[in-house]
Structures are given as structure tokens and as C-alpha cells.
Enzyme design. Structure first.
Site, PDB file in Angstrom:
ATOM      1  N   LEU A   1       0.814  -1.217   0.000  1.00 52.12           N
ATOM      2  CA  LEU A   1       0.000   0.000   0.000  1.00 52.12           C
ATOM      3  C   LEU A   1       0.846   1.265   0.000  1.00 52.12           C
ATOM      4  O   LEU A   1       0.407   2.313  -0.455  1.00 52.12           O
ATOM      5  CB  LEU A   1      -0.918   0.012   1.227  1.00 52.12           C
ATOM      6  CG  LEU A   1      -1.938  -1.131   1.325  1.00 52.12           C
ATOM      7  CD1 LEU A   1      -2.688  -1.048   2.646  1.00 52.12           C
ATOM      8  CD2 LEU A   1      -2.908  -1.090   0.152  1.00 52.12           C
TER       9      LEU A   1
ATOM     10  N   GLY B   1       7.839   4.091   3.232  1.00 46.46           N
ATOM     11  CA  GLY B   1       8.503   5.300   3.725  1.00 46.46           C
ATOM     12  C   GLY B   1       9.731   4.920   4.518  1.00 46.46           C
ATOM     13  O   GLY B   1      10.164   3.761   4.548  1.00 46.46           O
TER      14      GLY B   1
ATOM     15  N   VAL C   1       3.988  -0.686   4.177  1.00 47.78           N
ATOM     16  CA  VAL C   1       2.632  -1.050   4.580  1.00 47.78           C
ATOM     17  C   VAL C   1       2.032  -1.975   3.523  1.00 47.78           C
ATOM     18  O   VAL C   1       2.084  -1.684   2.324  1.00 47.78           O
ATOM     19  CB  VAL C   1       1.735   0.192   4.759  1.00 47.78           C
ATOM     20  CG1 VAL C   1       0.332  -0.226   5.171  1.00 47.78           C
ATOM     21  CG2 VAL C   1       2.328   1.126   5.797  1.00 47.78           C
TER      22      VAL C   1
ATOM     23  N   ASP D   1       2.850  14.677  15.285  1.00 45.75           N
ATOM     24  CA  ASP D   1       3.027  14.580  13.832  1.00 45.75           C
ATOM     25  C   ASP D   1       1.669  14.628  13.120  1.00 45.75           C
ATOM     26  O   ASP D   1       1.381  13.805  12.245  1.00 45.75           O
ATOM     27  CB  ASP D   1       3.777  13.295  13.473  1.00 45.75           C
ATOM     28  CG  ASP D   1       4.408  13.367  12.079  1.00 45.75           C
ATOM     29  OD1 ASP D   1       4.588  14.489  11.567  1.00 45.75           O
ATOM     30  OD2 ASP D   1       4.721  12.306  11.511  1.00 45.75           O
TER      31      ASP D   1
END
Length: 640
Positions: free
Chosen positions: A337, A340, A345, A460
């Protein structure tokens, strides 16, 4: 590389064990048989991993101490888990099942108060015989009945507010309006079914309790018992557990011919030879493990530290998965998906068909600090606007987090793309939908700052970390930078800078702007609100470190109600809510933290009338790249 003298010591030790193998029955073996324990009207068999006063400490696992508790002239077997007290109604050693009832619920037809039930994830996991019940307390009643949402009539309060429950972890959106609190309670699946069918009352269903599987003794203990031994605990053993046998202590099981200390001389010699052969194999294994450890020393993380923190902050709703489980859930990581710096993911599916997103963290991510933060913080939450963490995996260097799958991706795709790639049929989001999303994010942050057992600072907040479910309900995600703050007025250490450039509050860059607090999340939220409007502008006016136009400055020029916003795609019907979002956004990004509202106040401002809002002073607006001066030093965070 181990020294030869170390190997020699091991050899001498095991030769001594061989020569003494025919001694009388080992004392700890004799001290640790299963014990009959009478408490009240019930007679329990107490064996490993549990212990009572009559059993030695080494006969049970630490933290699994059972006692006979007296309440209202009634004696019941009791167990304390994560500071919560439970009555033990039954112990099933064949399936490693422990049946529990919260002491708060015992003997009450409509028990309360309610708090989230937390279970030590290092010792227990939820069994497949129970489900989660989410209880919404003191809510504004919906205008019409909602499927799968049930009214708890006995909790109707004097002001007419209702309480509701649902089963499992489905989403609620905002259909119930505002509720004073939300808690998650475990419940037996059978009792839940009968309660929904009207065969069992709400209080009676809770009094039937729930079941958990205990983890200590998994696998090896059955091997030990089947070989004639008794399970025990030894903190100095390689894996803390140990097997007490008639002729000594062994790692996992007794040797087949060593079931007795009395027998024919030939039998004893066979036992001796078997033990010595095992000793030689053990020494070889030790050498191999030592060599492997030294060759991989730089890659080994402190797994015990990770497990200890998960154990401290564990929740019953979390399941511990093996890496093999993770591979099965993701079909060997077939569908990616996203990716990073944190890892990758993948899309997955649980055995019950529930879709999940599995975040597999990079093995190079230091000592697992982001992983610890995420489990310790989000593992304690339960809110419609916070993504649900269903489980985790920590196995050696392998670490993974398992979340509910969000089919519509992140908010970033909707406010920065003219043609969204999300699965919804809409190509853009209306201002009314963006307003609903903004309100949902605010409620989620309000819950994190005020509603949890332990307060959480996210650090964040940005569009990329706001996920949207199938109904475009927002879910705050990615708690890798979060801080868990258990006490009001506490100060915790924070090393370095946390957050994403463009959303970080000025005080995080420099203490000259004030003290870091929950108001730092408020600032980030305000930037997200302004981004919702800024994303509708011409691309040339978007945030760019090389641009002379910093987008909040541009937006502030349009906050005056005398200028129409129709040129920016805002209709007359939507102009009031858009202008309200802009005003609230600028209150949130005030330069000094004390000038910003709390998230509770932000929710009220968004729900109130625009006539009640004043235009805030223009903050000292500079590109975030202009605020970074020197390196980030260690600072403290004050929790209001």
C-alpha cells in the site's frame, strides 16, 4: 568468540550433572506438583504457571499469583492484572483458558463505573471465545434507531442522555453526536449473542465475564509434563522457564529414560549416557549461538525492552502475532500500500475476513523507539476518530503493527490532488465534507489530550497521517513520534525535533517561543485546517521552500468577511463554514502556545456560530525553513 576456558567450564558442569544423575528425587520436582486449592465453595487445581501461598515462587510464573479474596462475606479466587482486580471462575489447563469476571461487575444488575479493561499483553491474549463491547456513555440520542447500536436503558441519566453499546470494532462515524466517554470491555461471545437476542440483561452479560489465554508455559510446558517433569520458573535459565525432573533441572523436558531416580543400574547408565549426549548437543548449540550473536551483534535490538514496555502498556484488544502469522495475513506481502523511511505497509486479511493494513517496520530503525511509542500509545485508545490497532508482532528483528484497513487512503490525496486516486466515486470533497473531517480530527485530538487514561501528544499531525474509512470518517494514525504522559502536570524528556516541516510548532524549533505542550498538536492541527483551503488554490501558490509566498500569509489576506471567496471555488452556501475553518485555523497557529485554544475549545468553536468568533491577530508567519536555527537540543515537554 568464546574462550576455551568457558567451554571447559560447561563441560565440567555437565559431567558433574551426569555423575549425579542417579541421586534421589530432585527437591524442586517434589515441591511443585499441581495443588488442590479450596476457596469459598469452589475447589481449584493450581498448577504452572499459577501459584498460591502454599506453592513456592519457582513453581509459578511472576505476576500470576492467585489469592482467596473475601467480599460481602463471600470468598472468591482473585487475580490482579495491570492494577485491575478480577475473580477467577474457572481454569482450563488443556486449552490454557482463564475465565475472569471484573470485580466491579460482580453482583450488580447495572454495574458501573466503567473503565477500559487492560490486560498485560506479555502474559495474556484475548481468546477466540470472547468479543469486545464498545460502550458509549451519556450521549445525545440519535433522531432514529441505528442498526447494530443498542441502547443501555439502565444507564439513562436524569438529563435524558442515553448510553449505547455495539459489538466488535466497527466504525461509528459521528452518528451518536457527542458522548462523555467511550470504553472498551471484553465479553464472552455466547453472553454477547444472548444479550443482543434479549435473552440476557446487560449487567448479567457482563457478570458472565470473559476468557483469556495465558502465554507463559506455551509449548514447552506440555513437553515437560509429557516427559514426566513439572514446569517451573528460573530467572537465570536461558529462557526463564525450566523443567523440574526427578533427577534435576532441564531446559524443555526430561529425558525419556530419566523419569525416576530408582531403577536397575543398567537403566541409570542409559540415563547417564542420554544426559551426557544431551549435554554435548547443548554445548555445541551454545557455541553456535555465541558465534552467531557476535557476527550479528550490531543488528540485534533490545527485544526485551520492547516486550517489557508492551507488557506495561498492553491492552486486551491487542493480539500478539508471530512473524509467520504476519506472512499469512498479507499472503507473503503480496499487495503493497505504501512505503517510507519507517518501513512498508501491506494490505492483509484476518481469519475472520476483516481487512487490515500491516506496517512492517524497517529492521534498521534503531532500538525500536517508534515501534514502542506506537504500541504504548495507540494500544490504549478507543475512539471513532483514532485508527484501531488490532495487534503487533515483535520477533527478534522483525516488528510489525496491524491496523484496520482504511479504503479511502489519506486526507493528503484529497486536498493536494485535483483528481483523487482514492477508491471513492467522488473526485473532490465538498466543503461540507471537509468541515466534517476537520471536526472529526479535532474530536480525536481532544480525546488524546483529555479522554485517555494516559494523555497522549501526537507530535506529527498532518494530512498524510489522517486516514479515511469507507464513509470518509477521519482516523488519526501514525503514533511513532507520540509521547505517553500519564500524569497531569508532569514533565517528560524529549530529545531532538519531532514532527514534519511545515506543521511543527515554533516552540519545537526553539524554546524561545515557549514550552512544548499539547498546544504543539493544536498548532499542527491549525496548519491542516489552512491546508484544506490552501489546497484549493493555484498550484503556484502552494507551500514551496523556494517561494516568496508562504501560504498562511496568503490565506490571512482573505480572512476578512468583506471579500468573497467564490473565486476560490467556495459557494455562497459553504462560505460561512470555510471562513469559520480559516478563523479557527489562525487561532490554532498563534505564535505563542498560551495564545492558542485547547482542542476542547477548538471543537466548540467549530460547532458554534461564526458570529461568536473574532478574527485572531496575525501570527508571526514565516516559512518553517526560516525558523530552523542550529541543531535541535534536548528540551522538556510540559503537559498541562
Amino acid at each position: 568468540m568464546p574462550r576455551f576456558s568457558h567451554v571447559l567450564v560447561l563441560i565440567v558442569f555437565f559431567l558433574h550433572a551426569c555423575s549425579s544423575s542417579s541421586q534421589p528425587v530432585y527437591a524442586r520436582y517434589a515441591n511443585c506438583p499441581p495443588t488442590s486449592y479450596v476457596c469459598g465453595d469452589a475447589n481449584f487445581t493450581i498448577g504452572y504457571p499459577f501459584r498460591v501461598d502454599s506453592r513456592h515462587d519457582y513453581c509459578g510464573y511472576p505476576g500470576l499469583y492467585l489469592s482467596c479474596s473475601t467480599s460481602n462475606d463471600t470468598n472468591s479466587l482473585a487475580l490482579t492484572i495491570s492494577n485491575n482486580n478480577f475473580y477467577v471462575t474457572s481454569i482450563n489447563y488443556d486449552n490454557r483458558l482463564l475465565y475472569l469476571v471484573d470485580t466491579i461487575f460482580a453482583g450488580q444488575s447495572c454495574p458501573q463505573p466503567y473503565v477500559n479493561t487492560t490486560i498485560d499483553a506479555g502474559l495474556y491474549r484475548a481468546s477466540d471465545r470472547c468479543t469486545n463491547l464498545t460502550l458509549f456513555i451519556n450521549c445525545t440520542a440519535p433522531s432514529s434507531p441505528i442498526p447494530a447500536i443498542y441502547d443501555v436503558l439502565c444507564l439513562l441519566n436524569a438529563t435524558g442522555q442515553h448510553s449505547y453499546y455495539r459489538l466488535d470494532n466497527g466504525t461509528m462515524d459521528n452518528v451518536l453526536g457527542r458522548c462523555s466517554s467511550t470504553v472498551v470491555l471484553p465479553m464472552a461471545q455466547d453472553a454477547a449473542t444472548r444479550m443482543v437476542n434479549g435473552e440476557l440483561g446487560f449487567g448479567a452479560a457482563l457478570q458472565e465475564g470473559f476468557s483469556v489465554n495465558w502465554l507463559p508455559g506455551t509449548g514447552w510446558c506440555s513437553n515437560c509434563v509429557s516427559s514426566g517433569g513439572r514446569c517451573g520458573y528460573n530467572s537465570s535459565a536461558p529462557r526463564a522457564h525450566t523443567c523440574f525432573c526427578p533427577n534435576g533441572t532441564f531446559i524443555d523436558s526430561c529425558y525419556p529414560t530419566a523419569r525416576s531416580g530408582t531403577g536397575k543400574p543398567s537403566d541409570r547408565w542409559k540415563s547417564i549416557i542420554g544426559i551426557c549426549a544431551g549435554a554435548a548437543s547443548f554445548i555445541t548449540g551454545c557455541l553456535f549461538i555465541t558465534l552467531w550473536y557476535h557476527s550479528h551483534k550490531k543488528e540485534v535490538i533490545d527485544a526485551k525492552r520492547v516486550e517489557a514496555i508492551i507488557k506495561k502498556h498492553g491492552s486486551l484488544a491487542l493480539r500478539s502475532y508471530t512473524y509467520s502469522d504476519v506472512k499469512k495475513i498479507t499472503k507473503s506481502f503480496r499487495e503493497k500500500l505504501g512505503q517510507g523511511g519507517y518501513g512498508t505497509v501491506f494490505k492483509g486479511k484476518l481469519l475472520d475476513g476483516h481487512l487490515v493494513a500491516v506496517k512492517v517496520l524497517s529492521e534498521s530503525k534503531g532500538d525500536g523507539e517508534d515501534f514502542i511509542n506506537e504500541v504504548a500509545t495507540i494500544g490504549q485508545t478507543s475512539h471513532v476518530n483514532v485508527v484501531t490497532l488490532r495487534g503487533f508482532c515483535v520477533q527478534g528483528l522483525k516488528r510489525a503493527l496491524i491496523y484496520d484497513f482504511m479504503p479511502n487512503g489519506s486526507l493528503e490525496k484529497y486536498i493536494f490532488s485535483e483528481s483523487t486516486t482514492a477508491t471513492t466515486t467522488e473526485t473532490t470533497l465538498s466543503w461540507e465534507k471537509l468541515y466534517e473531517i476537520a471536526t472529526g480530527i479535532a474530536r480525536g485530538l481532544e480525546y488524546l489530550h483529555r479522554g485517555c487514561n494516559a494523555r497522549i501528544l501526537h507530535f506529527d499531525i498532518k494530512p498524510h497521517n489522517i486516514l479515511l474509512d469507507q464513509d470518509l470518517c477521519p482516523k488519526i494514525s501514525d503514533f511513532g513520534m507520540a509521547k505517553l504522559c500519564p500524569r497531569k502536570g508532569s514533565i517528560v524528556s524529549m530529545e531532538g525535533m519531532r514532527g514534519t516541516i511545515g506543521y511543527i510548532a515554533p516552540e519545537v524549533f526553539s524554546r524561545a517561543f515557549g514550552t512544548i505542550s499539547s498546544k504543539s498538536d493544536v498548532y499542527s492541527y491549525g496548519m491542516v485546517l489552512l491546508e484544506m483551503f490552501g489546497g484549493k488554490r493555484e498550484k503556484s501558490l502552494r507551500l514551496d521552500s523556494a517561494s516568496d509566498t508562504y501560504f498562511p500569509n496568503w490565506i490571512y489576506q482573505h480572512i476578512d468577511q468583506s471579500e468573497s471567496l467564490m473565486a476560490y471555488g467556495v459557494t455562497n452556501e459553504s462560505e460561512e463554514i470555510v471562513r469559520k475553518m480559516m478563523i479557527v485555523g489562525f487561532w490554532c497557529i498563534q505564535t505563542m502556545p498560551e495564545d492558542r485554544p485547547s482542542m476542547s475549545r477548538v471543537v466548540d468553536m467549530l460547532k458554534g456560530s461564526i458570529q461568536e468568533l473574532s478574527i485572531p491577530p496575525k501570527p508571526c508567519l514565516s516559512s518553517p525553513f526560516d525558523l530552523i536555527v542550529g541543531s535541535c537540543a534536548t528540551s522538556s515537554v510540559y503537559i498541562e
